[in-house]
Design a protein around this motif. Sequence first.
Motif, mmCIF file in Angstrom:
data_model
loop_
_atom_site.group_PDB
_atom_site.id
_atom_site.type_symbol
_atom_site.label_atom_id
_atom_site.label_comp_id
_atom_site.label_asym_id
_atom_site.label_seq_id
_atom_site.Cartn_x
_atom_site.Cartn_y
_atom_site.Cartn_z
ATOM 1 N N LYS A 41 43.733 37.709 32.934
ATOM 2 C CA LYS A 41 43.775 39.300 33.081
ATOM 3 C C LYS A 41 42.550 39.518 34.096
ATOM 4 N N VAL A 42 41.413 38.830 33.939
ATOM 5 C CA VAL A 42 40.290 39.174 34.809
ATOM 6 C C VAL A 42 40.524 38.800 36.241
ATOM 7 N N HIS A 45 43.061 40.703 37.851
ATOM 8 C CA HIS A 45 42.629 41.910 38.083
ATOM 9 C C HIS A 45 41.789 41.986 39.285
ATOM 10 N N TYR A 46 40.784 40.900 39.681
ATOM 11 C CA TYR A 46 40.073 40.973 40.817
ATOM 12 C C TYR A 46 40.406 40.065 41.943
#
Length: 72
Positions: A41-42, A45-46
Amino acid sequence: MASKAASKGKGKSGKGSKGAENRSASKCVKVWSTWAMKKAKVVAHYGFIPLIILIGMNSEPKPQLAQLLSPV
């Protein structure tokens, strides 16, 4: 009758050791998959916007960075 009730206790028995291993393995898989999904997810996201910019910079015709980032 009392001996039957005592044998149905909640303690671990010798026969249930394989079940305990299965529960331990399933718990390990659950913990690992939760950890992996949090990391994914991280990363998503980035990394999504830079990935789109990178793909846009390598396409033909080659736009400049200002052209990629402008809304027009």
